[in-house]
Motif scaffolding. Structure first.
Motif, PDB file in Angstrom:
ATOM      1  N   UNK A  94       0.675  -1.456  -0.072  1.00 33.86           N
ATOM      2  CA  UNK A  94      -0.084  -0.209   0.065  1.00 33.86           C
ATOM      3  C   UNK A  94       1.365   1.042  -0.364  1.00 33.86           C
ATOM      4  N   UNK A  95       0.888   2.396  -0.752  1.00 35.15           N
ATOM      5  CA  UNK A  95       0.921   3.273  -0.514  1.00 35.15           C
ATOM      6  C   UNK A  95       0.293   4.562   0.064  1.00 35.15           C
ATOM      7  N   UNK A  96       0.607   5.112   1.201  1.00 36.70           N
ATOM      8  CA  UNK A  96      -0.249   5.637   2.404  1.00 36.70           C
ATOM      9  C   UNK A  96      -0.019   7.607   2.102  1.00 36.70           C
ATOM     10  N   UNK A  97      -1.144   8.127   2.566  1.00 38.92           N
ATOM     11  CA  UNK A  97      -1.143   9.918   2.133  1.00 38.92           C
ATOM     12  C   UNK A  97      -0.843  10.170   3.648  1.00 38.92           C
ATOM     13  N   UNK A  98      -0.849  11.736   3.543  1.00 40.15           N
ATOM     14  CA  UNK A  98      -1.384  11.308   4.722  1.00 40.15           C
ATOM     15  C   UNK A  98      -1.627  10.988   5.980  1.00 40.15           C
ATOM     16  N   UNK A  99      -1.825  10.924   7.149  1.00 34.95           N
ATOM     17  CA  UNK A  99      -1.761  10.636   8.684  1.00 34.95           C
ATOM     18  C   UNK A  99      -2.221   9.345   8.171  1.00 34.95           C
ATOM     19  N   UNK A 100      -0.989   8.325   7.004  1.00 39.88           N
ATOM     20  CA  UNK A 100      -1.034   6.846   7.137  1.00 39.88           C
ATOM     21  C   UNK A 100      -2.219   6.567   6.586  1.00 39.88           C
ATOM     22  N   UNK A 104      -3.613   4.420  -2.494  1.00 40.87           N
ATOM     23  CA  UNK A 104      -3.261   3.183  -3.520  1.00 40.87           C
ATOM     24  C   UNK A 104      -2.345   2.628  -2.937  1.00 40.87           C
ATOM     25  N   UNK A 105      -2.072   1.264  -3.900  1.00 40.07           N
ATOM     26  CA  UNK A 105      -0.292   0.314  -4.094  1.00 40.07           C
ATOM     27  C   UNK A 105      -0.160   0.036  -5.717  1.00 40.07           C
ATOM     28  N   UNK A 106       1.367  -0.756  -4.839  1.00 38.99           N
ATOM     29  CA  UNK A 106       1.838  -1.063  -6.156  1.00 38.99           C
ATOM     30  C   UNK A 106       2.607  -2.262  -5.589  1.00 38.99           C
ATOM     31  N   UNK A 107       2.890  -2.700  -6.835  1.00 38.59           N
ATOM     32  CA  UNK A 107       2.666  -3.953  -7.397  1.00 38.59           C
ATOM     33  C   UNK A 107       3.569  -4.311  -8.113  1.00 38.59           C
ATOM     34  N   UNK A 123      10.601 -10.016  -3.311  1.00 38.72           N
ATOM     35  CA  UNK A 123       9.858  -9.474  -3.629  1.00 38.72           C
ATOM     36  C   UNK A 123       8.918  -8.468  -3.239  1.00 38.72           C
ATOM     37  N   UNK A 124       7.984  -8.875  -1.738  1.00 38.24           N
ATOM     38  CA  UNK A 124       7.571  -8.301  -1.004  1.00 38.24           C
ATOM     39  C   UNK A 124       8.605  -7.139  -0.036  1.00 38.24           C
ATOM     40  N   UNK A 125       9.789  -6.906   0.016  1.00 37.99           N
ATOM     41  CA  UNK A 125      11.025  -6.023   0.075  1.00 37.99           C
ATOM     42  C   UNK A 125      11.074  -4.969  -0.844  1.00 37.99           C
ATOM     43  N   UNK A 126      11.068  -5.600  -1.725  1.00 32.08           N
ATOM     44  CA  UNK A 126      11.552  -4.247  -3.093  1.00 32.08           C
ATOM     45  C   UNK A 126      10.275  -4.043  -3.151  1.00 32.08           C
ATOM     46  N   UNK A 127       8.940  -4.128  -3.438  1.00 33.75           N
ATOM     47  CA  UNK A 127       7.032  -3.406  -3.579  1.00 33.75           C
ATOM     48  C   UNK A 127       7.356  -2.427  -1.825  1.00 33.75           C
ATOM     49  N   UNK A 128       7.476  -3.246  -0.749  1.00 38.55           N
ATOM     50  CA  UNK A 128       7.402  -2.239   0.119  1.00 38.55           C
ATOM     51  C   UNK A 128       7.583  -0.878   0.349  1.00 38.55           C
ATOM     52  N   UNK A 129       9.292  -1.346   0.039  1.00 38.76           N
ATOM     53  CA  UNK A 129      10.150  -0.301  -0.090  1.00 38.76           C
ATOM     54  C   UNK A 129       9.582   0.876  -0.903  1.00 38.76           C
ATOM     55  N   UNK A 130       9.941   0.165  -1.698  1.00 40.79           N
ATOM     56  CA  UNK A 130       8.924   1.816  -3.360  1.00 40.79           C
ATOM     57  C   UNK A 130       7.893   1.663  -2.979  1.00 40.79           C
ATOM     58  N   UNK A 131       6.475   1.111  -1.683  1.00 37.65           N
ATOM     59  CA  UNK A 131       5.361   2.357  -1.591  1.00 37.65           C
ATOM     60  C   UNK A 131       5.561   2.728  -0.374  1.00 37.65           C
ATOM     61  N   UNK A 132       7.295   2.765   0.361  1.00 38.61           N
ATOM     62  CA  UNK A 132       6.938   3.501   1.311  1.00 38.61           C
ATOM     63  C   UNK A 132       8.482   4.411   1.014  1.00 38.61           C
ATOM     64  N   UNK A 134       7.295   5.770  -1.590  1.00 39.61           N
ATOM     65  CA  UNK A 134       6.633   7.357  -3.434  1.00 39.61           C
ATOM     66  C   UNK A 134       5.589   7.760  -2.112  1.00 39.61           C
ATOM     67  N   UNK A 135       4.785   7.311  -0.597  1.00 38.41           N
ATOM     68  CA  UNK A 135       4.597   8.142   0.543  1.00 38.41           C
ATOM     69  C   UNK A 135       5.141   8.949   1.008  1.00 38.41           C
ATOM     70  N   UNK A 136       6.421   8.289   1.860  1.00 35.49           N
ATOM     71  CA  UNK A 136       6.869   9.722   1.976  1.00 35.49           C
ATOM     72  C   UNK A 136       7.259  10.818   0.999  1.00 35.49           C
TER      73      UNK A 136
END
Length: 138
Positions: A94-100, A104-107, A123-132, A134-136
């Motif tokens: 998941x991509x997180x916006x303001x307030x968590x 959206x999502x990245x996959x 793969x999970x680390x790759x998508x989680x790191x990318x989503x984080x 983008x979220x930042x």
């Protein structure tokens, strides 16, 4: 869940998702990752609607989906094996916006012939790191 962008693989055999395609959240790894970031009452609201059976593997059972959401909350990413389309696997976060709040999502998706359960954590680390990342930026 609406597909708004994609980057195609350089592999000769690859998955294809048309931009603009839509699915119920439980059908996709990104959708499941989004649901895992929602409050339980919102998950209950989503699961109160019937889930369309897209493949023989599509999980339509709300209790089973809730159990998967607990695992996604624990590991930080979702895995989809033949849930949406036969022969297609995906890992999403998941991509997180303001307030968590999930916005959206990245996959990544791949043909089942290239899916290797041993690579899922990587793969999970790759998508989680990318989503984080983008979220930042949001």
């Amino acid at each position: 869940m609406v597909q708004i962008e994609r980057m195609d693989s350089h592999q000769a055999v690859r998955t294809f998702i048309k931009v603009g395609s839509t699915w119920q959240l439980p059908h996709t790894s990104g959708g499941m990752a989004i649901m895992a970031r929602l409050p339980d009452d919102e998950v209950d609201r989503i699961l109160s609607n019937p889930i369309q059976q897209l493949t023989p593997q599509t999980d339509t059972d709300p209790e089973s989906i809730r159990m998967k959401i607990e695992e996604i909350r624990r590991v930080g990413y979702a895995v989809n094996v033949n849930q949406n389309r036969m022969g297609v696997c995906a890992v999403g976060a998941a991509v997180l916006g303001e307030g968590g709040c999930p916005v959206g999502g990245i996959g990544i998706s791949m043909p089942e012939t290239r899916f290797d359960e041993h690579r899922v954590p990587w793969w999970g680390k790759q998508v989680s790191d990318t989503a984080a990342n983008v979220s930042s930026l949001l």
